[in-house]
Scaffold this active site. Sequence first.
Site, PDB file in Angstrom:
ATOM      1  N   ASP A 126       0.849  -1.180   0.000  1.00  0.00           N
ATOM      2  CA  ASP A 126       0.000   0.000   0.000  1.00  0.00           C
ATOM      3  C   ASP A 126       0.889   1.236   0.000  1.00  0.00           C
ATOM      4  OD1 ASP A 126      -2.434   1.248  -0.039  1.00  0.00           O
ATOM      5  OD2 ASP A 126      -2.673   1.262   2.134  1.00  0.00           O
ATOM      6  N   TYR A 160       1.075   5.693  -0.548  1.00  0.00           N
ATOM      7  CA  TYR A 160       0.642   6.849   0.244  1.00  0.00           C
ATOM      8  C   TYR A 160       0.840   8.042  -0.669  1.00  0.00           C
ATOM      9  CZ  TYR A 160       0.702   9.164   4.935  1.00  0.00           C
ATOM     10  OH  TYR A 160       0.445   9.875   6.093  1.00  0.00           O
ATOM     11  N   HIS A 215      -3.797  13.734   1.040  1.00  0.00           N
ATOM     12  CA  HIS A 215      -4.047  12.763   2.119  1.00  0.00           C
ATOM     13  C   HIS A 215      -2.872  12.713   3.092  1.00  0.00           C
ATOM     14  CE1 HIS A 215      -5.229   9.102   4.208  1.00  0.00           C
ATOM     15  NE2 HIS A 215      -4.057   8.563   3.901  1.00  0.00           N
ATOM     16  N   ARG A 231       0.332  13.880  13.756  1.00  0.00           N
ATOM     17  CA  ARG A 231       1.546  14.495  14.320  1.00  0.00           C
ATOM     18  C   ARG A 231       1.395  16.013  14.270  1.00  0.00           C
ATOM     19  NH1 ARG A 231       2.741  10.538  10.837  1.00  0.00           N
ATOM     20  NH2 ARG A 231       2.871  12.057   9.149  1.00  0.00           N
ATOM     21  N   GLU A 233     -10.502   3.742   3.483  1.00  0.00           N
ATOM     22  CA  GLU A 233      -9.600   4.478   2.604  1.00  0.00           C
ATOM     23  C   GLU A 233      -9.988   4.113   1.173  1.00  0.00           C
ATOM     24  OE1 GLU A 233      -5.419   4.079   3.770  1.00  0.00           O
ATOM     25  OE2 GLU A 233      -5.834   5.564   5.339  1.00  0.00           O
ATOM     26  N   GLU A 260      -9.181   3.782  -2.428  1.00  0.00           N
ATOM     27  CA  GLU A 260      -7.906   3.667  -3.138  1.00  0.00           C
ATOM     28  C   GLU A 260      -8.106   3.010  -4.507  1.00  0.00           C
ATOM     29  OE1 GLU A 260      -4.747   1.957  -0.920  1.00  0.00           O
ATOM     30  OE2 GLU A 260      -5.379   2.838   0.985  1.00  0.00           O
ATOM     31  N   ASP A 305      -9.360   0.134   1.819  1.00  0.00           N
ATOM     32  CA  ASP A 305      -8.395  -0.285   2.835  1.00  0.00           C
ATOM     33  C   ASP A 305      -8.951   0.125   4.212  1.00  0.00           C
ATOM     34  OD1 ASP A 305      -5.986  -1.249   3.874  1.00  0.00           O
ATOM     35  OD2 ASP A 305      -5.064   0.730   3.781  1.00  0.00           O
ATOM     36  N   ARG A 328      -8.557   3.405  13.120  1.00  0.00           N
ATOM     37  CA  ARG A 328      -7.656   4.536  13.382  1.00  0.00           C
ATOM     38  C   ARG A 328      -7.116   4.553  14.798  1.00  0.00           C
ATOM     39  NH1 ARG A 328      -6.130   5.737   8.384  1.00  0.00           N
ATOM     40  NH2 ARG A 328      -7.909   6.304   7.084  1.00  0.00           N
ATOM     41  N   GLN A 371      -4.451   1.888  14.947  1.00  0.00           N
ATOM     42  CA  GLN A 371      -3.317   2.349  14.139  1.00  0.00           C
ATOM     43  C   GLN A 371      -2.497   3.424  14.858  1.00  0.00           C
ATOM     44  OE1 GLN A 371      -4.616   4.061  10.408  1.00  0.00           O
ATOM     45  NE2 GLN A 371      -2.553   4.669   9.792  1.00  0.00           N
ATOM     46  N   TYR A 394       1.492   2.295  15.510  1.00  0.00           N
ATOM     47  CA  TYR A 394       2.225   2.448  14.243  1.00  0.00           C
ATOM     48  C   TYR A 394       3.653   2.951  14.364  1.00  0.00           C
ATOM     49  CZ  TYR A 394       2.232   7.512  13.485  1.00  0.00           C
ATOM     50  OH  TYR A 394       2.487   8.848  13.560  1.00  0.00           O
ATOM     51  N   LYS A 438      -4.882  -2.199  10.040  1.00  0.00           N
ATOM     52  CA  LYS A 438      -5.211  -2.376   8.627  1.00  0.00           C
ATOM     53  C   LYS A 438      -5.461  -3.843   8.256  1.00  0.00           C
ATOM     54  CE  LYS A 438      -3.968   1.881   7.288  1.00  0.00           C
ATOM     55  NZ  LYS A 438      -4.728   2.729   6.361  1.00  0.00           N
ATOM     56  N   THR A 466      -9.100  -5.873   3.697  1.00  0.00           N
ATOM     57  CA  THR A 466      -8.913  -4.935   2.594  1.00  0.00           C
ATOM     58  C   THR A 466      -9.795  -5.430   1.459  1.00  0.00           C
ATOM     59  OG1 THR A 466      -6.599  -4.651   3.260  1.00  0.00           O
ATOM     60  CG2 THR A 466      -7.211  -3.864   1.056  1.00  0.00           C
ATOM     61  N   THR A 526      -4.885   6.273   0.059  1.00  0.00           N
ATOM     62  CA  THR A 526      -6.125   7.044  -0.036  1.00  0.00           C
ATOM     63  C   THR A 526      -6.038   8.099  -1.122  1.00  0.00           C
ATOM     64  OG1 THR A 526      -6.425   6.774   2.322  1.00  0.00           O
ATOM     65  CG2 THR A 526      -7.739   8.485   1.259  1.00  0.00           C
ATOM     66  N   GLU A 540     -10.252  12.239   7.460  1.00  0.00           N
ATOM     67  CA  GLU A 540     -10.000  13.540   6.846  1.00  0.00           C
ATOM     68  C   GLU A 540     -11.311  14.319   6.653  1.00  0.00           C
ATOM     69  OE1 GLU A 540      -7.621  11.378   3.573  1.00  0.00           O
ATOM     70  OE2 GLU A 540      -7.165  13.507   3.302  1.00  0.00           O
TER      71      GLU A 540
END
Lengths: 393, 393
Positions: free
Chosen positions: B106, B108, B113, B122, B179, B181, B213, B217, B220, B224, B233, B237, B324, B338
Amino acid sequence: MTRIPVPSGSLYGLANLPYGVFSPDGGEPRVGVRVADSVVDLAAVLGDDVFSWPSLNAFMEQGHERWVEVREHIIDAVSDDLPDEAVHAVDAVTLHLPFEVADYVDFYASEHHASNLGRLFRPDSEPLMPNWKHLPVGYHGRAGTVVPSGTGIVRPSGQRKAPDEAAPSFGPCRRLDIEAEVGFVVGTGSPLGAPVAVDEFAERVFGVVLVNDWSARDVQAWEYVPLGPFLGKSFATSVSPWVVPLLALEAARVPTPLQDPEPLPYLREKNPWGLDLDLVVEWNGQVVSRPPYREMYWSPAQMLAHMTVNGASSRTGDLFASGTVSGPEKDQRGAFIELTWGGKEPLEVGGEPRTFLEDGDTVTISATAPGPGGARLGLGAVTGRVLPAAPLG
Amino acid sequence: MTRIPVPSGSLYGLANLPYGVFSPDGGEPRVGVRVADSVVDLAAVLGDDVFSWPSLNAFMEQGHERWVEVREHIIDAVSDDLPDEAVHAVDAVTLHLPFEVADYVDFYASEHHASNLGRLFRPDSEPLMPNWKHLPVGYHGRAGTVVPSGTGIVRPSGQRKAPDEAAPSFGPCRRLDIEAEVGFVVGTGSPLGAPVAVDEFAERVFGVVLVNDWSARDVQAWEYVPLGPFLGKSFATSVSPWVVPLLALEAARVPTPLQDPEPLPYLREKNPWGLDLDLVVEWNGQVVSRPPYREMYWSPAQMLAHMTVNGASSRTGDLFASGTVSGPEKDQRGAFIELTWGGKEPLEVGGEPRTFLEDGDTVTISATAPGPGGARLGLGAVTGRVLPAAPLG
């Protein structure tokens, strides 16, 4: 007929009996079991076609009861005379990847390794992340690049950026490293939505291999935020040719180190599955480290329970590895980045100061475990030689 | 004999012809091609046993020339009368996972996104990591839990710790997300040590699917660091049942957005493989987002080149997804985290304020692409309904 001689002290006596996939000179790959310095052709001896496959998967899929039964049959058979054509010298056969890898997961279960890498990769932060003592941290690796012991390891190229460089450049890895690990092979899978309980480990997991998770540290350091290691690992992961059945490792079971804080209930083991394996890392034939598996914080039973607790299915052939095995002492570290402290404290190898791998270097990881009655069992060895990078396209 | 009616404006006209695996009532799974509202049994029409397999892998493995040839044969065949028994109504068949997944990666690749998630996960750092504009960031996911559209998604349980909690707790996911995708299916693999050049994309990649996907959250966010997403995840999927061949998407090709800084040479495309796909995300039947694939920063050709530049092999059935798809506008975001800004800005769905998924919710992702002469092509749809968490053991 042949009776296989088993010298006393052999690491591959009747208490071990690891499985592999071999081809005799000019023959097709098939399943064999190792006895001392011989390989026994199981289809020929037991007359079951499941051993004519070029992987252990079909046999592993038959499940735990069958694994127990076959092991008893093998012990009976190899204690007696065997047909000549069913016995091959281990040096005269070709050994293959012993199983088809479904998914590959790599954990990070050594507190010493995780702390050392934290200090090296993130010098300004706490070495262990806040989650580390609550769960076995892990991630998926590339199943398609799991290769058998002996496969040449072409130095990978990729993007790398040293801290003092303004932009990344492309070229051969400058910090090629190893990770000495122990891998666990799932024999019987579990369906979607049905987590594997921590005490189901021995029912589901067929056996153990040694793993060298070759690592391009410069590539990894540049790429790994925020989604984790990718190309720094995916060029090759070597596994040993012999899968030691979990059934052979009862005498090697030990408790894990004290886990504090106490893990959440789904990670609490009734019967501990720490393992007292002594690993040995040789760099160009010289022993540079002796990582003790018994020091691993998280047990493989906890890894499997964690890996499936979200309802993820598992499959025959799933491989999950422990992450680098490092003990508390410097000469117990399972990766060169730790042994040489990021390249700042070279090791003397073959009389020369060395940090990361050079072309032509060979690394061999082997291990032994206690068996019944004071015997030692061997875990085979995983070896690989570094080949020069491919010319840039 | 039957002539398949193709209404003008059908998203599945002769310019599309996506492949899938279906079983007719009571029959075995086999390969079919979709034409308007019908599925054509390819083994029955073309008389080639490669289409009798329950996956596309055997056909994909035959390579690009053969894909071109078969597409021509199909266009000829379905323009004419077909034997009745070779034609099924799409609503009357069961659709399966169209291919066996080898490795799943996967990426990114949406700047919007990645920036949004950076701000949310973060908040005290730069939203994009320093590596993001130099390489398509990606990681391996769990191939064994790629499921066909329509599979119920059991809410995963796991460890999660909100920022204001002192310790993690175990329980059902509280922030279940999607997600939206686009996934790319490798048709012909590449051996170890032989990177796929960026301009080999169309030679190697067979086709395109839509991917959801599903993402836990809260799980994760806790797990992560530092090795990336894992259990957040790996529970499921979902992929769409129809693989749209790359050969059908020539009219959809567009340049990627300007890439600044200019990528390293191995990532420079001569012929751009951005794709002008219009995605639609429906939550309980209500359109909540329209993510534009043309906004994706990295192209799928760049993803494949990057994924193999270290010498990693690829295999028939490898699936790599874009990450995503999010555009610059709020109603173009492909994940609820989001769209609702971490749950702080609920959406109105079915007249109620909603943030993350509740049990019983259904999400459907569909897409269209420009075809030749102003036609539109459909990418099928990937759908899934959220089922309650399993009782805790």
